[in-house]
Design an enzyme around this catalytic site. Structure first.
Site, PDB file in Angstrom:
ATOM      1  N   LYS A 252       0.838  -1.208   0.000  1.00 24.50           N
ATOM      2  CA  LYS A 252       0.000   0.000   0.000  1.00 24.50           C
ATOM      3  C   LYS A 252       0.872   1.257   0.000  1.00 24.50           C
ATOM      4  O   LYS A 252       0.676   2.160  -0.811  1.00 24.50           O
ATOM      5  CB  LYS A 252      -0.936   0.022   1.229  1.00 24.50           C
ATOM      6  CG  LYS A 252      -1.909  -1.148   1.285  1.00 24.50           C
ATOM      7  CD  LYS A 252      -2.823  -1.061   2.498  1.00 24.50           C
ATOM      8  CE  LYS A 252      -2.123  -1.142   3.834  1.00 24.50           C
ATOM      9  NZ  LYS A 252      -1.427  -2.415   4.105  1.00 24.50           N
TER      10      LYS A 252
ATOM     11  N   ARG B  70      -0.397  -8.869  13.483  1.00 32.00           N
ATOM     12  CA  ARG B  70      -0.992  -7.881  12.564  1.00 32.00           C
ATOM     13  C   ARG B  70      -1.818  -8.575  11.478  1.00 32.00           C
ATOM     14  O   ARG B  70      -2.863  -8.077  11.068  1.00 32.00           O
ATOM     15  CB  ARG B  70       0.109  -7.024  11.922  1.00 32.00           C
ATOM     16  CG  ARG B  70       0.660  -5.969  12.888  1.00 32.00           C
ATOM     17  CD  ARG B  70       1.986  -5.412  12.435  1.00 32.00           C
ATOM     18  NE  ARG B  70       1.923  -4.778  11.138  1.00 32.00           N
ATOM     19  CZ  ARG B  70       2.963  -4.664  10.312  1.00 32.00           C
ATOM     20  NH1 ARG B  70       4.153  -5.160  10.650  1.00 32.00           N
ATOM     21  NH2 ARG B  70       2.827  -4.052   9.168  1.00 32.00           N
TER      22      ARG B  70
ATOM     23  N   ARG C 167      11.665  -5.466   4.726  1.00 30.93           N
ATOM     24  CA  ARG C 167      11.366  -4.044   4.482  1.00 30.93           C
ATOM     25  C   ARG C 167      12.336  -3.129   5.232  1.00 30.93           C
ATOM     26  O   ARG C 167      12.683  -3.350   6.379  1.00 30.93           O
ATOM     27  CB  ARG C 167       9.947  -3.719   4.944  1.00 30.93           C
ATOM     28  CG  ARG C 167       9.685  -2.211   4.916  1.00 30.93           C
ATOM     29  CD  ARG C 167       8.244  -1.863   5.023  1.00 30.93           C
ATOM     30  NE  ARG C 167       7.608  -2.389   6.223  1.00 30.93           N
ATOM     31  CZ  ARG C 167       6.291  -2.383   6.401  1.00 30.93           C
ATOM     32  NH1 ARG C 167       5.496  -1.903   5.469  1.00 30.93           N
ATOM     33  NH2 ARG C 167       5.788  -2.871   7.504  1.00 30.93           N
TER      34      ARG C 167
ATOM     35  N   ARG D 204      11.089  -1.219  10.758  1.00 26.65           N
ATOM     36  CA  ARG D 204       9.997  -0.857  11.660  1.00 26.65           C
ATOM     37  C   ARG D 204       9.918  -1.802  12.849  1.00 26.65           C
ATOM     38  O   ARG D 204      10.091  -3.002  12.712  1.00 26.65           O
ATOM     39  CB  ARG D 204       8.666  -0.857  10.890  1.00 26.65           C
ATOM     40  CG  ARG D 204       8.346   0.487  10.284  1.00 26.65           C
ATOM     41  CD  ARG D 204       7.182   0.468   9.344  1.00 26.65           C
ATOM     42  NE  ARG D 204       5.985  -0.200   9.835  1.00 26.65           N
ATOM     43  CZ  ARG D 204       4.837  -0.259   9.153  1.00 26.65           C
ATOM     44  NH1 ARG D 204       4.759   0.321   7.963  1.00 26.65           N
ATOM     45  NH2 ARG D 204       3.798  -0.894   9.633  1.00 26.65           N
TER      46      ARG D 204
ATOM     47  N   ARG E  14      -9.902   0.926   8.396  1.00 25.97           N
ATOM     48  CA  ARG E  14      -9.306  -0.367   8.685  1.00 25.97           C
ATOM     49  C   ARG E  14     -10.275  -1.293   9.390  1.00 25.97           C
ATOM     50  O   ARG E  14      -9.911  -2.398   9.771  1.00 25.97           O
ATOM     51  CB  ARG E  14      -8.134  -0.119   9.620  1.00 25.97           C
ATOM     52  CG  ARG E  14      -6.848  -0.711   9.146  1.00 25.97           C
ATOM     53  CD  ARG E  14      -5.867  -0.320  10.219  1.00 25.97           C
ATOM     54  NE  ARG E  14      -4.649  -1.022  10.098  1.00 25.97           N
ATOM     55  CZ  ARG E  14      -3.649  -0.611   9.328  1.00 25.97           C
ATOM     56  NH1 ARG E  14      -3.765   0.473   8.596  1.00 25.97           N
ATOM     57  NH2 ARG E  14      -2.544  -1.297   9.315  1.00 25.97           N
TER      58      ARG E  14
HETATM   59  P1  AP5 Z   1       4.760  -1.654   1.872  1.00 26.52           P
HETATM   60  O1  AP5 Z   1       4.426  -0.793   0.708  1.00 26.52           O
HETATM   61  O2  AP5 Z   1       5.485  -1.068   3.013  1.00 26.52           O
HETATM   62  O3  AP5 Z   1       3.427  -2.418   2.382  1.00 26.52           O
HETATM   63  P2  AP5 Z   1       2.156  -1.857   3.141  1.00 26.52           P
HETATM   64  O4  AP5 Z   1       0.963  -2.494   2.508  1.00 26.52           O
HETATM   65  O5  AP5 Z   1       2.178  -0.379   3.213  1.00 26.52           O
HETATM   66  O6  AP5 Z   1       2.380  -2.539   4.551  1.00 26.52           O
HETATM   67  P3  AP5 Z   1       2.300  -1.906   6.014  1.00 26.52           P
HETATM   68  O7  AP5 Z   1       3.037  -2.856   6.906  1.00 26.52           O
HETATM   69  O8  AP5 Z   1       2.706  -0.471   6.010  1.00 26.52           O
HETATM   70  O9  AP5 Z   1       0.814  -2.020   6.276  1.00 26.52           O
HETATM   71  P4  AP5 Z   1       0.145  -1.991   7.636  1.00 26.52           P
HETATM   72  O10 AP5 Z   1      -1.253  -1.859   7.206  1.00 26.52           O
HETATM   73  O11 AP5 Z   1       0.437  -3.139   8.500  1.00 26.52           O
HETATM   74  O12 AP5 Z   1       0.872  -0.768   8.413  1.00 26.52           O
HETATM   75  P5  AP5 Z   1       0.462   0.736   8.678  1.00 26.52           P
HETATM   76  O13 AP5 Z   1       1.682   1.562   8.648  1.00 26.52           O
HETATM   77  O14 AP5 Z   1      -0.696   1.125   7.849  1.00 26.52           O
HETATM   78  O15 AP5 Z   1       5.558  -2.929   1.290  1.00 26.52           O
HETATM   79  C1  AP5 Z   1       6.093  -3.920   2.152  1.00 26.52           C
HETATM   80  C2  AP5 Z   1       7.452  -4.396   1.618  1.00 26.52           C
HETATM   81  O16 AP5 Z   1       7.253  -5.072   0.384  1.00 26.52           O
HETATM   82  C3  AP5 Z   1       8.439  -3.258   1.310  1.00 26.52           C
HETATM   83  O17 AP5 Z   1       9.729  -3.627   1.723  1.00 26.52           O
HETATM   84  C4  AP5 Z   1       8.376  -3.093  -0.212  1.00 26.52           C
HETATM   85  O18 AP5 Z   1       9.616  -2.657  -0.738  1.00 26.52           O
HETATM   86  C5  AP5 Z   1       8.054  -4.510  -0.652  1.00 26.52           C
HETATM   87  N1  AP5 Z   1       7.236  -4.548  -1.864  1.00 26.52           N
HETATM   88  C6  AP5 Z   1       6.223  -3.706  -2.223  1.00 26.52           C
HETATM   89  N2  AP5 Z   1       5.703  -4.055  -3.411  1.00 26.52           N
HETATM   90  C7  AP5 Z   1       6.384  -5.175  -3.814  1.00 26.52           C
HETATM   91  C8  AP5 Z   1       6.310  -6.002  -4.972  1.00 26.52           C
HETATM   92  N3  AP5 Z   1       5.416  -5.783  -5.970  1.00 26.52           N
HETATM   93  N4  AP5 Z   1       7.162  -7.062  -5.045  1.00 26.52           N
HETATM   94  C9  AP5 Z   1       8.078  -7.302  -4.049  1.00 26.52           C
HETATM   95  N5  AP5 Z   1       8.200  -6.532  -2.927  1.00 26.52           N
HETATM   96  C10 AP5 Z   1       7.366  -5.484  -2.828  1.00 26.52           C
HETATM   97  O19 AP5 Z   1      -0.049   0.666  10.189  1.00 26.52           O
HETATM   98  C11 AP5 Z   1       0.833   0.405  11.254  1.00 26.52           C
HETATM   99  C12 AP5 Z   1       0.088   0.458  12.568  1.00 26.52           C
HETATM  100  O20 AP5 Z   1      -0.487   1.767  12.769  1.00 26.52           O
HETATM  101  C13 AP5 Z   1      -1.101  -0.490  12.703  1.00 26.52           C
HETATM  102  O21 AP5 Z   1      -0.705  -1.782  13.086  1.00 26.52           O
HETATM  103  C14 AP5 Z   1      -1.930   0.233  13.777  1.00 26.52           C
HETATM  104  O22 AP5 Z   1      -1.395   0.031  15.052  1.00 26.52           O
HETATM  105  C15 AP5 Z   1      -1.744   1.696  13.403  1.00 26.52           C
HETATM  106  N6  AP5 Z   1      -2.778   2.164  12.474  1.00 26.52           N
HETATM  107  C16 AP5 Z   1      -2.585   2.632  11.207  1.00 26.52           C
HETATM  108  N7  AP5 Z   1      -3.774   2.960  10.651  1.00 26.52           N
HETATM  109  C17 AP5 Z   1      -4.721   2.697  11.574  1.00 26.52           C
HETATM  110  C18 AP5 Z   1      -6.137   2.794  11.580  1.00 26.52           C
HETATM  111  N8  AP5 Z   1      -6.819   3.241  10.504  1.00 26.52           N
HETATM  112  N9  AP5 Z   1      -6.809   2.437  12.704  1.00 26.52           N
HETATM  113  C19 AP5 Z   1      -6.146   2.008  13.785  1.00 26.52           C
HETATM  114  N10 AP5 Z   1      -4.808   1.853  13.839  1.00 26.52           N
HETATM  115  C20 AP5 Z   1      -4.100   2.204  12.744  1.00 26.52           C
HETATM  116 MG    MG Z   2       2.428   1.041   4.741  1.00 32.34          MG
END
Ligand code: AP5
Ligand code: MG
Ligand code: ZN
Length: 216
Positions: A13, A171, A127, A160, A88
């Site tokens: 994402k 997660r 990552r 991270r 989410r």
């Molecule tokens: P990346 O692009 O980083 O993936 P992502 O989908 O963004 O994964 P996240 O871990 O950021 O999602 P998340 O939903 O768990 O975390 P968030 O920060 O939102 O890609 C991952 C890896 O893959 C990278 O190394 C990239 O290079 C590689 N990659 C990408 N595309 C590829 C491809 N095509 N082929 C190969 N490799 C590839 O949330 C974190 C925390 O914040 C949550 O756990 C929660 O505590 C809190 N939070 C955030 N939003 C909310 C909400 N709305 N409500 C409540 N709590 C929230």
């Molecule tokens: Mg992300």
């Protein structure tokens, strides 16, 4: 375009949000990034959010909803936005509809990035994120030319805290229990477009742009 990106942790994402937002010239609003900025800035919000993030749990809805409400009220979000990581759960989706109603706006489309479980585990374990510009790298799939240094801005790369294996497992469970039902919610309201988010990053971006262009 008012766009929501959904998909499991590690689906890409954040990676795709950067390119999609640039392509359609809309601001990228990532709740995870805003929380992490608050954690590193040592704010009250950051202190509160950190407890939940480190455990791999969702930050309570009232905190997250208020933060998104403020962000969407800013001028740059008037002409469109990309939301990464919000909503989410189904309650947050209801809140988003309410916020948009009040602003006289509506969501254009929800893009679901589909990736299998085994693949997201590999993606999260390798990552690395740039401290300075936020660009996301992968040690194996999208490696920087020097370990721990960002090729874009020479910033320092970090892993991270919530990418530890036990937290990743939790997660993914939280995603299955709380976020996956959102997909059905948006599918049933006919707002969902899904793409296979596997293969090279730029191929996924191409697929995403093609799927989204009718809504721009
Ligand atoms: P990346 O692009 O980083 O993936 P992502 O989908 O963004 O994964 P996240 O871990 O950021 O999602 P998340 O939903 O768990 O975390 P968030 O920060 O939102 O890609 C991952 C890896 O893959 C990278 O190394 C990239 O290079 C590689 N990659 C990408 N595309 C590829 C491809 N095509 N082929 C190969 N490799 C590839 O949330 C974190 C925390 O914040 C949550 O756990 C929660 O505590 C809190 N939070 C955030 N939003 C909310 C909400 N709305 N409500 C409540 N709590 C929230
Ligand atoms: Mg992300
Ligand atoms: Zn950088």
């Amino acid at each position: 375009m008012r766009l929501v990106l959904v998909g499991p942790p590690g689906a890409g994402k954040g990676t795709q949000a950067e390119f999609i937002a640039a392509h359609f010239d809309i601001p990228k609003i990532s709740t995870g990034d805003i929380f992490r900025a608050n954690v590193s800035g040592g704010t009250d919000l950051g202190r509160l959010a950190k407890k939940y993030m480190d455990a791999g749990d969702l930050v309570p809805d009232e905190v997250t909803n208020a933060m998104v409400r403020d962000r969407l009220a800013q001028d740059d979000a008037r002409e469109g936005f990309l939301l990464d990581g919000f909503p989410r759960n189904v309650a947050q989706a209801g809140e988003l509809n309410g916020i948009l109603d009040e602003l006289g706006l509506a969501l254009s489309v929800v893009l679901d990035l589909e990736v299998e479980h085994a693949e997201v585990v590999k993606r999260l374990s390798g990552r690395r994120t740039c401290k300075k510009c936020g660009h996301v790298w992968h040690l194996q799939f999208d490696p920087p030319s020097t370990a721990d240094v960002c090729d874009r801005c020479a910033g320092e790369l970090y892993q991270r805290d919530d990418d530890k294996p036990a937290t990743v497992r939790h997660r993914l469970d939280v995603y299955a229990a709380q976020t996956a039902p959102l997909i059905d919610f948006y599918r049933s309201s006919d707002q969902l477009v899904a793409i296979e988010a596997i293969g090279p990053v730029e191929d996924v971006t191409e697929r995403a742009v093609a799927a989204l262009t009718p809504y721009a």
